[in-house]
Design a protein around this motif. Structure first.
Motif, PDB file in Angstrom:
ATOM      1  N   VAL A   1     -30.334 -40.435  25.665  1.00  0.00           N
ATOM      2  CA  VAL A   1     -30.534 -40.294  24.213  1.00  0.00           C
ATOM      3  C   VAL A   1     -31.822 -41.005  23.802  1.00  0.00           C
ATOM      4  CG1 VAL A   1     -29.610 -40.856  21.943  1.00  0.00           C
ATOM      5  CG2 VAL A   1     -28.073 -40.055  23.742  1.00  0.00           C
ATOM      6  N   ARG A   2     -31.991 -42.243  24.255  1.00  0.00           N
ATOM      7  CA  ARG A   2     -33.190 -43.002  23.885  1.00  0.00           C
ATOM      8  C   ARG A   2     -34.453 -42.312  24.421  1.00  0.00           C
ATOM      9  NH1 ARG A   2     -34.682 -48.261  22.151  1.00  0.00           N
ATOM     10  NH2 ARG A   2     -32.585 -48.214  21.249  1.00  0.00           N
TER      11      ARG A   2
ATOM     12  N   PRO B   1     -24.897 -45.588  23.621  1.00  0.00           N
ATOM     13  CA  PRO B   1     -25.200 -44.176  23.905  1.00  0.00           C
ATOM     14  C   PRO B   1     -25.699 -44.001  25.341  1.00  0.00           C
ATOM     15  CG  PRO B   1     -26.413 -44.986  21.974  1.00  0.00           C
ATOM     16  CD  PRO B   1     -25.802 -46.173  22.644  1.00  0.00           C
ATOM     17  N   PRO B   2     -25.534 -42.826  25.930  1.00  0.00           N
ATOM     18  CA  PRO B   2     -26.100 -42.590  27.267  1.00  0.00           C
ATOM     19  C   PRO B   2     -27.619 -42.788  27.236  1.00  0.00           C
ATOM     20  CG  PRO B   2     -24.714 -40.732  26.567  1.00  0.00           C
ATOM     21  CD  PRO B   2     -24.854 -41.649  25.386  1.00  0.00           C
TER      22      PRO B   2
ATOM     23  N   ARG C   1     -34.907 -39.149  25.057  1.00  0.00           N
ATOM     24  CA  ARG C   1     -35.197 -37.940  24.268  1.00  0.00           C
ATOM     25  C   ARG C   1     -35.795 -38.311  22.905  1.00  0.00           C
ATOM     26  NH1 ARG C   1     -29.443 -35.077  25.059  1.00  0.00           N
ATOM     27  NH2 ARG C   1     -29.767 -34.021  27.046  1.00  0.00           N
ATOM     28  N   LEU C   2     -35.263 -39.380  22.319  1.00  0.00           N
ATOM     29  CA  LEU C   2     -35.749 -39.758  20.988  1.00  0.00           C
ATOM     30  C   LEU C   2     -37.168 -40.312  21.042  1.00  0.00           C
ATOM     31  CD1 LEU C   2     -32.466 -41.166  19.445  1.00  0.00           C
ATOM     32  CD2 LEU C   2     -33.703 -39.117  18.764  1.00  0.00           C
ATOM     33  N   ARG C   3     -37.508 -41.001  22.123  1.00  0.00           N
ATOM     34  CA  ARG C   3     -38.906 -41.438  22.289  1.00  0.00           C
ATOM     35  C   ARG C   3     -39.810 -40.212  22.405  1.00  0.00           C
ATOM     36  NH1 ARG C   3     -37.402 -46.076  26.551  1.00  0.00           N
ATOM     37  NH2 ARG C   3     -37.184 -47.792  25.093  1.00  0.00           N
TER      38      ARG C   3
END
Lengths: 183, 212
Positions: free
Chosen positions: B71-72, B67-68, B74-76
């Motif tokens: 994404v990580r 994934p770009p 934003r999820l954090r």
């Protein structure tokens, strides 16, 4: 067989207690699976990224209500597929003349079987320790088919270690997948 | 046969040799030797070779793309927000601090600076610095290569939205070094808005002063 990764239920419990490291570990384990499911539904990079985000936000929202922590991969996959279908249908309504065509060049013709295979191998990969998982994923599941040198650079390993480590990791994964088959 | 290529004995090939053989990574002589060992290896070797081939095909048919990076990030942040640990979004405006075309004028470059060469701008707000290279492109547009510099690297991936009189366009392909790259930016761009989920930064007039 030594399995060094924390079991998913323990990670989810730690997430419920607000542990950001546990959340990161959950993402390490499942982010790629969710993104792959969304991508395979024919979504663009941006839409697949949005579906990934929405899916994990749904997990956060449902964290205290999930009944069986051992089935989390299946839960995520189901939510991701539903989200991906919704986005794809929205796109088709917006652009009826350019209705999305799913790329059938990868996967089987049965999307459900396709997703179950993905889940099966992904669950196996998630039981490997992180260095092994990253190596096998990079070598065999990266659609860019990177060279040994590229993988070595990405993972910060000597190029000469890639071949021998790959063989050891593959052997471990074979045992894990065979054990899963027997259960 | 042992794990070291080139040494000969009559035992079954190792798993590593079989993987190398299936993937075509052996020298011709080693491949011949392993091939012969496979032929006489029996059912277990056959099963192993079949498993390796199936696994490689499985990876080809079921790729797991990365994934770009945003994404990580934003999820954090979603997790932080969920647990009340995320600070509210800060809004800042960046001012132009440096324009390489001014240096060219001071240096007395013959004919003055030109967009044909591209130029560099530096902007700064209270907590963020941004370097932008403005490069010529086709169709009355420019290409922007930028990097956001922050004192801490907690959220290094930036999403960039280009605002212009006819609308706006968002690019989320920033990397973990704070770099971004945007094609086809119209010359009448009015502002760039950059966000990493913690800071929302506006850069008015992101191409600097009008060109010469």
């Amino acid at each position: 067989m030594e399995r060094r990764t924390a079991p998913t239920p323990a990670l989810l419990d730690a997430c419920r207690r607000g542990d950001p490291a546990a959340w990161d570990a959950v993402l390490d384990r499942y982010e790629r699976l969710v993104y792959a499911i969304a991508s395979r539904e024919g979504l663009s990079t941006e839409d697949a990224a949005d579906v990934t985000q929405t899916t994990f936000e749904a997990l956060l929202a449902q964290l205290d209500r999930i009944r069986d922590d051992t089935q989390i991969a299946s839960w995520l996959m189901t939510v991701a597929r539903r989200q991906a279908w919704r986005v794809r249908n929205d796109r088709n309504r917006q652009m009826p003349d350019e209705a999305t065509t799913v790329d059938d060049s990868v996967g089987t013709t049965d999307p459900l079987a396709d997703h179950h295979t993905t889940l099966w191998v992904y669950e196996g990969l998630s039981e490997l320790d992180s260095p092994c998982r990253d190596l096998i994923t990079a070598l065999y599941f990266d659609p860019g088919t990177p060279s040994y040198a590229e993988v070595a650079s990405r993972l910060g390993r000597p190029v000469g270690s890639i071949g021998p480590t790959r063989a050891r990791c593959l052997q471990r994964l074979r045992i894990i997948l065979q054990e899963d088959d027997e259960q | 046969m042992t794990d070291g290529p080139g040494r000969r004995d009559r035992s079954a090939p190792s798993f590593r040799q079989l993987v190398d053989w299936v993937e075509g990574r052996l020298t011709r002589s080693d491949a011949t030797e392993v091939g012969a060992a496979v032929d006489r290896g029996g059912p277990e070797v056959e099963r192993t070779v079949a498993w390796i081939r199936d696994f490689i095909e499985l990876g080809r048919r079921h790729p797991l793309p990365t994934p770009p990076p945003i994404v990580r990030q934003r999820l954090r942040q979603s997790f932080g927000r969920h647990n009340g640990q995320l600070a509210p979004l800060r809004r800042e405006t960046a001012d132009l601090m440096f324009d390489s075309r001014d240096d060219a004028v001071v240096a007395g470059v013959r004919g003055g600076p030109s967009l044909d060469d591209g130029y560099r701008l530096a902007f700064a707000s209270r907590s963020v610095g941004v370097l932008v290279d403005v490069l010529p492109a086709t169709g009355g547009t420019v290409h922007l290569e930028g990097q956001v510099l922050t004192p801490d690297g907690s959220a290094p991936v930036w999403e960039v939205t280009v605002h212009h009189p006819r609308g706006r366009r968002t690019d989320s392909a920033g990397d973990r070094n704070g770099s971004f790259s945007i094609d086809h930016v119209p010359l009448d761009v009015t502002s760039l808005r950059l966000s990493n989920g913690e800071v929302e930064l506006e850069i008015p007039h992101p191409l600097g002063r009008p060109g010469p």
